[in-house]
Design a protein around this motif. Structure first.
Motif, PDB file in Angstrom:
ATOM      1  N   GLN A 229      11.420  -3.411 -10.836  1.00  0.00           N
ATOM      2  CA  GLN A 229      11.029  -2.908  -9.530  1.00  0.00           C
ATOM      3  C   GLN A 229      11.755  -1.610  -9.190  1.00  0.00           C
ATOM      4  O   GLN A 229      12.977  -1.599  -9.060  1.00  0.00           O
ATOM      5  CB  GLN A 229      11.327  -3.958  -8.458  1.00  0.00           C
ATOM      6  CG  GLN A 229      10.697  -5.314  -8.733  1.00  0.00           C
ATOM      7  CD  GLN A 229       9.181  -5.257  -8.718  1.00  0.00           C
ATOM      8  OE1 GLN A 229       8.580  -4.868  -7.727  1.00  0.00           O
ATOM      9  NE2 GLN A 229       8.568  -5.623  -9.833  1.00  0.00           N
TER      10      GLN A 229
ATOM     11  N   ALA B 146       5.394   0.607  -3.264  1.00  0.00           N
ATOM     12  CA  ALA B 146       4.728  -0.621  -3.709  1.00  0.00           C
ATOM     13  C   ALA B 146       3.898  -0.346  -4.959  1.00  0.00           C
ATOM     14  O   ALA B 146       3.864  -1.159  -5.891  1.00  0.00           O
ATOM     15  CB  ALA B 146       3.858  -1.188  -2.601  1.00  0.00           C
ATOM     16  N   GLY B 147       3.254   0.809  -4.997  1.00  0.00           N
ATOM     17  CA  GLY B 147       2.492   1.195  -6.179  1.00  0.00           C
ATOM     18  C   GLY B 147       3.395   1.375  -7.390  1.00  0.00           C
ATOM     19  O   GLY B 147       3.048   0.949  -8.505  1.00  0.00           O
ATOM     20  N   ASP B 148       4.549   1.987  -7.185  1.00  0.00           N
ATOM     21  CA  ASP B 148       5.511   2.155  -8.277  1.00  0.00           C
ATOM     22  C   ASP B 148       6.002   0.795  -8.789  1.00  0.00           C
ATOM     23  O   ASP B 148       6.119   0.585  -9.998  1.00  0.00           O
ATOM     24  CB  ASP B 148       6.708   2.998  -7.829  1.00  0.00           C
ATOM     25  CG  ASP B 148       6.333   4.450  -7.592  1.00  0.00           C
ATOM     26  OD1 ASP B 148       5.291   4.898  -8.105  1.00  0.00           O
ATOM     27  OD2 ASP B 148       7.109   5.129  -6.887  1.00  0.00           O
ATOM     28  N   ASP B 149       6.272  -0.122  -7.855  1.00  0.00           N
ATOM     29  CA  ASP B 149       6.704  -1.461  -8.252  1.00  0.00           C
ATOM     30  C   ASP B 149       5.637  -2.145  -9.101  1.00  0.00           C
ATOM     31  O   ASP B 149       5.945  -2.783 -10.108  1.00  0.00           O
ATOM     32  CB  ASP B 149       7.019  -2.322  -7.025  1.00  0.00           C
ATOM     33  CG  ASP B 149       8.390  -2.059  -6.433  1.00  0.00           C
ATOM     34  OD1 ASP B 149       9.180  -1.308  -7.054  1.00  0.00           O
ATOM     35  OD2 ASP B 149       8.672  -2.611  -5.359  1.00  0.00           O
ATOM     36  N   ALA B 150       4.391  -2.018  -8.695  1.00  0.00           N
ATOM     37  CA  ALA B 150       3.290  -2.652  -9.434  1.00  0.00           C
ATOM     38  C   ALA B 150       3.169  -2.069 -10.845  1.00  0.00           C
ATOM     39  O   ALA B 150       2.924  -2.799 -11.804  1.00  0.00           O
ATOM     40  CB  ALA B 150       1.985  -2.487  -8.672  1.00  0.00           C
ATOM     41  N   LYS B 151       3.355  -0.769 -10.958  1.00  0.00           N
ATOM     42  CA  LYS B 151       3.222  -0.108 -12.265  1.00  0.00           C
ATOM     43  C   LYS B 151       4.381  -0.418 -13.199  1.00  0.00           C
ATOM     44  O   LYS B 151       4.230  -0.326 -14.414  1.00  0.00           O
ATOM     45  CB  LYS B 151       3.110   1.405 -12.070  1.00  0.00           C
ATOM     46  CG  LYS B 151       1.825   1.833 -11.413  1.00  0.00           C
ATOM     47  CD  LYS B 151       1.856   3.328 -11.102  1.00  0.00           C
ATOM     48  CE  LYS B 151       0.704   3.699 -10.187  1.00  0.00           C
ATOM     49  NZ  LYS B 151       0.870   5.036  -9.631  1.00  0.00           N
TER      50      LYS B 151
ATOM     51  N   GLY C 249       0.792  -1.228   0.000  1.00  0.00           N
ATOM     52  CA  GLY C 249       0.000   0.000   0.000  1.00  0.00           C
ATOM     53  C   GLY C 249       0.821   1.273   0.000  1.00  0.00           C
ATOM     54  O   GLY C 249       0.274   2.365  -0.089  1.00  0.00           O
ATOM     55  N   SER C 250       2.153   1.154   0.099  1.00  0.00           N
ATOM     56  CA  SER C 250       3.004   2.340   0.108  1.00  0.00           C
ATOM     57  C   SER C 250       3.162   2.866  -1.316  1.00  0.00           C
ATOM     58  O   SER C 250       2.943   2.134  -2.293  1.00  0.00           O
ATOM     59  CB  SER C 250       4.372   2.014   0.700  1.00  0.00           C
ATOM     60  OG  SER C 250       5.087   1.173  -0.186  1.00  0.00           O
ATOM     61  N   PRO C 251       3.557   4.135  -1.457  1.00  0.00           N
ATOM     62  CA  PRO C 251       3.801   4.660  -2.798  1.00  0.00           C
ATOM     63  C   PRO C 251       4.843   3.845  -3.570  1.00  0.00           C
ATOM     64  O   PRO C 251       4.712   3.643  -4.776  1.00  0.00           O
ATOM     65  CB  PRO C 251       4.303   6.082  -2.541  1.00  0.00           C
ATOM     66  CG  PRO C 251       3.697   6.462  -1.231  1.00  0.00           C
ATOM     67  CD  PRO C 251       3.692   5.177  -0.432  1.00  0.00           C
TER      68      PRO C 251
ATOM     69  N   ASP D  47       6.239  -3.326 -13.124  1.00  0.00           N
ATOM     70  CA  ASP D  47       6.505  -4.751 -13.184  1.00  0.00           C
ATOM     71  C   ASP D  47       6.843  -5.163 -14.612  1.00  0.00           C
ATOM     72  O   ASP D  47       6.167  -4.728 -15.533  1.00  0.00           O
ATOM     73  CB  ASP D  47       5.290  -5.532 -12.678  1.00  0.00           C
ATOM     74  CG  ASP D  47       5.585  -7.007 -12.525  1.00  0.00           C
ATOM     75  OD1 ASP D  47       6.538  -7.318 -11.796  1.00  0.00           O
ATOM     76  OD2 ASP D  47       4.878  -7.821 -13.141  1.00  0.00           O
TER      77      ASP D  47
END
Length: 80
Positions: free
Chosen positions: A50, A40-45, A36-38, A47
């Motif tokens: 990382q 983590a969001g960057d990692d998801a975007k 839920g951290s920013p 992928d």
């Protein structure tokens, strides 16, 4: 000349051994990105790439650089 090269390689290996022993704890430190951290969001975007890996490397490089500058040991480089 062969003896000079051998001695230089031996001295270089000793320097590297000391360096690796000093910074090994940094490599083994667990790196987790809070869900839920920013970051983590960057990692998801990004992928499969990382962003957190780049952040981790930058932080570790800064720590290593800071410790190297504050070290009171003298260089044992054979060229000096």
């Amino acid at each position: 000349m062969k003896d000079d090269v051998t001695e230089t390689l031996r001295a270089t290996a000793q320097i590297l051994d000391r360096f690796l022993a000093q910074y090994e704890p940094l490599r083994e430190t667990p790196w987790t990105v809070p869900p839920g951290s920013p970051l983590a969001g960057d990692d998801a975007k990004t992928d499969p790439y990382q962003v957190s890996h780049s952040a981790q490397h930058a932080i570790q490089a800064a720590i290593v650089a800071t410790r190297s500058r504050s070290s009171t040991s003298t260089s044992t480089c054979p060229a000096s």
